[in-house]
Design an enzyme around this catalytic site. Structure first.
Site, PDB file in Angstrom:
ATOM      1  N   GLU A  94      17.070   8.489   8.571  1.00 21.35           N
ATOM      2  CA  GLU A  94      17.510   9.710   9.241  1.00 21.35           C
ATOM      3  C   GLU A  94      16.507  10.836   9.028  1.00 21.35           C
ATOM      4  O   GLU A  94      15.847  10.906   7.989  1.00 21.35           O
ATOM      5  CB  GLU A  94      18.901  10.120   8.725  1.00 21.35           C
ATOM      6  CG  GLU A  94      19.967   9.110   9.108  1.00 21.35           C
ATOM      7  CD  GLU A  94      21.357   9.465   8.597  1.00 21.35           C
ATOM      8  OE1 GLU A  94      22.328   8.931   9.168  1.00 21.35           O
ATOM      9  OE2 GLU A  94      21.479  10.263   7.649  1.00 21.35           O
ATOM     10  N   CYS A 107      12.911  17.879   8.554  1.00 14.54           N
ATOM     11  CA  CYS A 107      13.158  17.234   7.260  1.00 14.54           C
ATOM     12  C   CYS A 107      13.027  15.735   7.502  1.00 14.54           C
ATOM     13  O   CYS A 107      13.843  15.139   8.217  1.00 14.54           O
ATOM     14  CB  CYS A 107      14.549  17.590   6.758  1.00 14.54           C
ATOM     15  SG  CYS A 107      14.992  16.754   5.213  1.00 14.54           S
ATOM     16  N   CYS A 114      16.307   4.717  -1.354  1.00 16.21           N
ATOM     17  CA  CYS A 114      15.580   5.538  -2.322  1.00 16.21           C
ATOM     18  C   CYS A 114      15.279   4.736  -3.575  1.00 16.21           C
ATOM     19  O   CYS A 114      16.054   3.865  -3.971  1.00 16.21           O
ATOM     20  CB  CYS A 114      16.402   6.776  -2.686  1.00 16.21           C
ATOM     21  SG  CYS A 114      15.483   7.960  -3.717  1.00 16.21           S
ATOM     22  N   CYS A 118      19.675   9.499  -8.422  1.00 11.09           N
ATOM     23  CA  CYS A 118      20.361  10.785  -8.614  1.00 11.09           C
ATOM     24  C   CYS A 118      21.843  10.623  -8.242  1.00 11.09           C
ATOM     25  O   CYS A 118      22.171  10.242  -7.117  1.00 11.09           O
ATOM     26  CB  CYS A 118      19.710  11.862  -7.763  1.00 11.09           C
ATOM     27  SG  CYS A 118      17.944  12.082  -8.116  1.00 11.09           S
ATOM     28  N   CYS A 121      23.534  12.362  -4.991  1.00 10.00           N
ATOM     29  CA  CYS A 121      22.897  12.198  -3.678  1.00 10.00           C
ATOM     30  C   CYS A 121      23.367  10.917  -2.995  1.00 10.00           C
ATOM     31  O   CYS A 121      23.327   9.828  -3.594  1.00 10.00           O
ATOM     32  CB  CYS A 121      21.375  12.177  -3.858  1.00 10.00           C
ATOM     33  SG  CYS A 121      20.464  11.959  -2.320  1.00 10.00           S
ATOM     34  N   CYS A 339      21.635  18.793   2.737  1.00  9.62           N
ATOM     35  CA  CYS A 339      20.945  18.271   1.553  1.00  9.62           C
ATOM     36  C   CYS A 339      21.825  17.287   0.790  1.00  9.62           C
ATOM     37  O   CYS A 339      22.957  17.601   0.457  1.00  9.62           O
ATOM     38  CB  CYS A 339      20.568  19.427   0.620  1.00  9.62           C
ATOM     39  SG  CYS A 339      18.835  19.817   0.656  1.00  9.62           S
TER      40      CYS A 339
END
Length: 352
Positions: A94, A107, A114, A118, A121, A339
């Site tokens: 995305e 962005c 990933c 974290c 997230c 975010c």
């Protein structure tokens, strides 16, 4: 068995020139094709109208153009645009267009999933399936630039590597993409308008400095206390704050470029005086500014947005010592584009 064709955009201009010479053609043909691939964003060899049909057939025989496809596009009530980008192998990432009165920012993602963990997230809950190629990163920017021109009547003005993935864990491809984005043979964008955000990998931050990059650096900090940061971002236990600090001092000595710290304040985690004081102290080591980011919940778990009173305590303490601080309100929350919310549904199904 059919041999898998190579993506032609993995070739440099010199390699393209050599290819044409080896196939009894003129070297300048490589320049033409290179321009079509990068400056003009050709999706197919048929688009290359000043190249002979015979040459286009030869290219089709040897190569492919693994162009991205914007599968779905969502527009938020606040004007934010989110793209679900399908890659040539069917995987999806995305990217987001964030408009303001004075600029439009892309962005972009650098990995499918990933590499890090974290806890706050959504993207980190996806297994890292692969790194994006330079052209796949570049294509996200091209797509958002077109949307910026279509919806906001001006070209894309800024880029942040804050989408899916840890950019410094895809170091070479991210730098190659930025090289093309800033090249006069690509988009010609100023590197000063590009920011790469990392969760903090000290040796790679030093490598950025050694490679004399011209773009800006942001660090997702979220706590200046090791134990708290390790709770929020478990991988950071391998990279103590003292090591991160030393790498940032090295960065500033080499580049003279300020750091931006990305910092979310959570209720019951880092909304106390000890956390505030630790951040103020950490900010004194290297010239910097702090972006306090509104949290976007991804479930009903332990991470909850702190009170305005807690955020104001950070602002007051930072400003009292001359540190620039801004509060960044989230955009695109109604389409999960804010975010920490990027985690396409297809990728979640694949990794479930």
């Amino acid at each position: 068995m059919e041999i898998e064709k190579k993506d032609i955009r993995s070739l440099s201009k010199e390699q393209l020139r050599d290819f044409f010479v080896a196939n009894n053609d003129k070297a300048f043909r490589g320049n033409q094709v290179y321009e079509w691939l990068w400056s003009k964003g050709a999706h197919s060899f048929e688009d290359m109208t000043n190249v002979s049909k015979q040459t286009r057939i030869m290219l089709e025989t040897h190569f492919v153009i693994n162009h991205i496809k914007v599968d779905t596009m969502q527009r938020s009530e606040d004007g934010t645009v989110k793209n679900a980008v399908r890659l040539h192998d069917g995987l999806v990432v995305e990217s987001v267009l964030i408009p303001t009165n004075t600029r439009t920012t892309a962005c972009v993602s650098s990995q499918v999933g990933c590499s890090l963990d974290c806890n706050f997230c959504a993207t980190a809950r996806l297994k890292r399936m692969r790194n994006l190629e330079p052209a796949e990163i570049y294509d996200q920017v091209i797509a958002i630039d077109k949307e910026s021109r279509l919806y906001y009547n001006h070209p894309l003005s800024n880029i942040v590597f804050m989408g899916m993935g840890e950019p410094l864990m895809n170091y070479n491809n991210v730098l190659k993409a930025i090289e093309m984005i800033t090249s006069t043979e690509g988009l010609g964008m100023s590197p000063k308008r590009i920011m790469v955000s990392t969760s903090g990998v000290p040796k790679m931050i030093k490598k950025l400095a050694d490679d004399d990059v011209k773009f800006k650096l942001a660090v997702s900090l979220h706590s200046a206390i090791d134990e708290v940061r390790a709770r929020i971002m478990p991988f950071s236990a391998n990279f103590p704050l003292a090591e991160l600090r030393e790498s940032l001092e090295y960065w500033y000595r080499k580049t003279k470029s300020k750091i931006s710290y990305e910092y979310v304040v959570w209720k019951g985690i880092n909304d106390n005086k000890e956390a505030v004081d630790a951040l103020v102290k950490f900010c004194k080591y290297v010239p910097c500014k702090v972006n306090l980011i509104e949290y976007n919940p991804i479930d009903d778990g332990e991470f909850q947005q702190a009170s305005e009173e807690s955020i104001n305590a950070y602002i007051k303490a930072l400003e009292a010592t001359g540190i620039v601080v801004k509060v960044r309100r989230s955009r695109g929350k109604d389409i999960d584009a804010a975010c920490g919310q990027l985690a396409n549904k297809e990728a979640q199904e694949i990794t479930a």
